[in-house]
Design an enzyme around this catalytic site. Structure first.
Site, PDB file in Angstrom:
ATOM      1  N   ASP A   1      18.667  65.082   7.887  1.00  0.00           N
ATOM      2  CA  ASP A   1      18.369  64.080   8.917  1.00  0.00           C
ATOM      3  C   ASP A   1      17.002  63.456   8.663  1.00  0.00           C
ATOM      4  O   ASP A   1      16.567  62.561   9.397  1.00  0.00           O
ATOM      5  CB  ASP A   1      18.506  64.657  10.329  1.00  0.00           C
ATOM      6  CG  ASP A   1      17.613  65.857  10.572  1.00  0.00           C
ATOM      7  OD1 ASP A   1      16.882  66.265   9.656  1.00  0.00           O
ATOM      8  OD2 ASP A   1      17.662  66.390  11.705  1.00  0.00           O
ATOM      9  N   SER A   2      16.324  63.890   7.580  1.00  0.00           N
ATOM     10  CA  SER A   2      15.123  63.186   7.103  1.00  0.00           C
ATOM     11  C   SER A   2      15.480  61.762   6.675  1.00  0.00           C
ATOM     12  O   SER A   2      14.599  60.935   6.461  1.00  0.00           O
ATOM     13  CB  SER A   2      14.475  63.942   5.942  1.00  0.00           C
ATOM     14  OG  SER A   2      15.452  64.281   4.962  1.00  0.00           O
TER      15      SER A   2
ATOM     16  N   ASP B   1      23.129  67.743   7.596  1.00  0.00           N
ATOM     17  CA  ASP B   1      22.469  68.101   8.858  1.00  0.00           C
ATOM     18  C   ASP B   1      23.264  67.574  10.041  1.00  0.00           C
ATOM     19  O   ASP B   1      23.624  66.381  10.066  1.00  0.00           O
ATOM     20  CB  ASP B   1      21.073  67.457   8.921  1.00  0.00           C
ATOM     21  CG  ASP B   1      19.983  68.372   8.411  1.00  0.00           C
ATOM     22  OD1 ASP B   1      20.158  69.607   8.475  1.00  0.00           O
ATOM     23  OD2 ASP B   1      18.949  67.851   7.961  1.00  0.00           O
TER      24      ASP B   1
ATOM     25  N   LYS C   1      24.345  71.961   8.368  1.00  0.00           N
ATOM     26  CA  LYS C   1      23.099  72.698   8.641  1.00  0.00           C
ATOM     27  C   LYS C   1      22.664  72.399  10.076  1.00  0.00           C
ATOM     28  O   LYS C   1      22.780  71.263  10.541  1.00  0.00           O
ATOM     29  CB  LYS C   1      22.000  72.285   7.650  1.00  0.00           C
ATOM     30  CG  LYS C   1      20.654  72.947   7.953  1.00  0.00           C
ATOM     31  CD  LYS C   1      19.685  72.884   6.780  1.00  0.00           C
ATOM     32  CE  LYS C   1      18.936  71.593   6.637  1.00  0.00           C
ATOM     33  NZ  LYS C   1      18.081  71.241   7.773  1.00  0.00           N
TER      34      LYS C   1
ATOM     35  N   GLU D   1      19.450  73.388  13.053  1.00  0.00           N
ATOM     36  CA  GLU D   1      18.108  73.940  13.238  1.00  0.00           C
ATOM     37  C   GLU D   1      18.090  74.913  14.415  1.00  0.00           C
ATOM     38  O   GLU D   1      18.693  74.641  15.453  1.00  0.00           O
ATOM     39  CB  GLU D   1      17.104  72.807  13.498  1.00  0.00           C
ATOM     40  CG  GLU D   1      16.918  71.890  12.305  1.00  0.00           C
ATOM     41  CD  GLU D   1      15.866  70.815  12.532  1.00  0.00           C
ATOM     42  OE1 GLU D   1      15.188  70.831  13.573  1.00  0.00           O
ATOM     43  OE2 GLU D   1      15.736  69.946  11.656  1.00  0.00           O
TER      44      GLU D   1
ATOM     45  N   GLU E   1      11.158  76.499   6.580  1.00  0.00           N
ATOM     46  CA  GLU E   1      10.263  75.355   6.338  1.00  0.00           C
ATOM     47  C   GLU E   1       8.857  75.642   6.836  1.00  0.00           C
ATOM     48  O   GLU E   1       8.643  76.026   7.992  1.00  0.00           O
ATOM     49  CB  GLU E   1      10.834  74.104   7.037  1.00  0.00           C
ATOM     50  CG  GLU E   1       9.957  72.871   6.840  1.00  0.00           C
ATOM     51  CD  GLU E   1      10.654  71.562   7.165  1.00  0.00           C
ATOM     52  OE1 GLU E   1      11.872  71.562   7.440  1.00  0.00           O
ATOM     53  OE2 GLU E   1       9.961  70.522   7.144  1.00  0.00           O
TER      54      GLU E   1
HETATM   55  O1  KIV Z   1      16.249  66.866   6.760  1.00  0.00           O
HETATM   56  C1  KIV Z   1      15.758  67.409   5.755  1.00  0.00           C
HETATM   57  O2  KIV Z   1      15.436  66.767   4.743  1.00  0.00           O
HETATM   58  C2  KIV Z   1      15.565  68.863   5.792  1.00  0.00           C
HETATM   59  C3  KIV Z   1      14.826  69.494   4.648  1.00  0.00           C
HETATM   60  C4  KIV Z   1      13.387  69.187   4.728  1.00  0.00           C
HETATM   61  C5  KIV Z   1      15.074  70.939   4.565  1.00  0.00           C
HETATM   62  O3  KIV Z   1      15.985  69.494   6.706  1.00  0.00           O
END
Ligand code: KIV
Length: 273
Positions: A53-54, A92, A122, A124, A191
């Site tokens: 989600d980055s 994510d 994934k 969190e 992280e």
């Molecule tokens: O969203 C992302 O890029 C991440 C990584 C930094 C692990 O969760």
């Protein structure tokens, strides 16, 4: 195609990642959000591609990961999956699509898997999202956990500084990591936490632990692709190693193109029909 090449192209599975941890082979993971870059990094031998989600930051230009929607994540994931032959693709679940109820978490995971063709999701958090994780796993969807600096909680943390430096937070992280393993997660991301804590967690867990800003004593590493390629120049955390300066390379190429167009040097005789 030779037999060797066929073997090389075998898709990475969650079971293979477990075997990699068992034999001490490090796991290499990067983010990607589009077809072209996914195709390049898949061909270059990356084990896991995270459609993170980055994307909210590096693709959409938002300050945080919070605004990105499930539809937008599915769009990125669908593009990535089309470019990938070998890597395991993890997506994510974005903020707001699994915290409310386990039913919502399951629906989000199923949409990601069905519509994008990705291989895992994934989430969190630890005990707070246990119900969602269990429900998603019960549907046969592999889940990767994520602890430490979890960017979806940035407004709770107030800063992107190193997490779990105090004993209470470190103990909660260790408990959460064990819980994620007991639930059935196939791996977790840690992280921005002290390297010694990451080492301890990695030694305690039998599943792979992937670090970002968590030192070397973990089972693998993940970086945001735009950061390690030198596209996002302003972002300079201590843990980031830059493997290229694409900002400079792209700027110089575009400068030259502009110059060639202005000077009527492009296209030349050979570049016409
Ligand atoms: O969203 C992302 O890029 C991440 C990584 C930094 C692990 O969760």
């Amino acid at each position: 195609m030779s037999l060797h090449k066929k073997t090389d192209l075998k898709r990475v599975t969650t079971h293979q990642l477990q075997e990699m941890k068992n034999r001490g082979e490090k796991i290499a993971m990067l983010t990607a959000y589009d077809f072209s870059m996914a195709k390049i990094i898949d061909g270059a031998g990356i084990d896991i591609i995270l459609v993170g989600d980055s994307a909210s930051n590096v693709m959409a230009g938002n300050e945080t990961t919070l605004p990105i929607t499930l539809d937008q994540m599915i769009y990125h994931a669908t593009s990535v999956v089309k470019g990938v032959k070998r890597s395991l693709v993890v997506v994510d679940i974005p903020f707001g699509y699994y915290q409310g109820s386990s039913g919502e978490g399951l629906r989000s995971a199923i949409r990601i898997m069905k519509e994008s063709g990705a291989h895992a999701v994934k989430l969190e958090g630890g005990s707070e999202v246990k119900d969602s994780i269990l429900r998603i796993l019960s549907a046969g969807v592999p889940v990767m956990g994520h602890l430490g600096l979890t960017p979806q909680s940035i407004y709770k943390f107030g800063t992107y500084t190193v997490r779990a430096q105090e004993e209470a937070e470190a103990n909660k992280l260790i408990e959460d990591a064990q819980l994620l393993q007991e639930c059935g997660c196939f791996a977790i991301v840690l992280e921005k936490i002290p390297a010694e804590l990451a080492r301890k967690v990695t030694a305690k867990l039998s599943i792979p632990v992937i670090g970002i800003g968590a030192g070397a004593d973990v089972d693998g590493q993940v970086l945001v692709m735009q950061d390690m390629l030198g596209i996002t120049k302003e972002f300079k955390p201590r843990f980031l190693r830059r493997y290229a300066d694409l900002d400079a390379i792209i700027t110089s190429a575009v400068n030259k193109y502009v110059e060639d167009v202005k000077m009527k040097d492009f296209p030349n005789e050979k570049e016409r029909y």
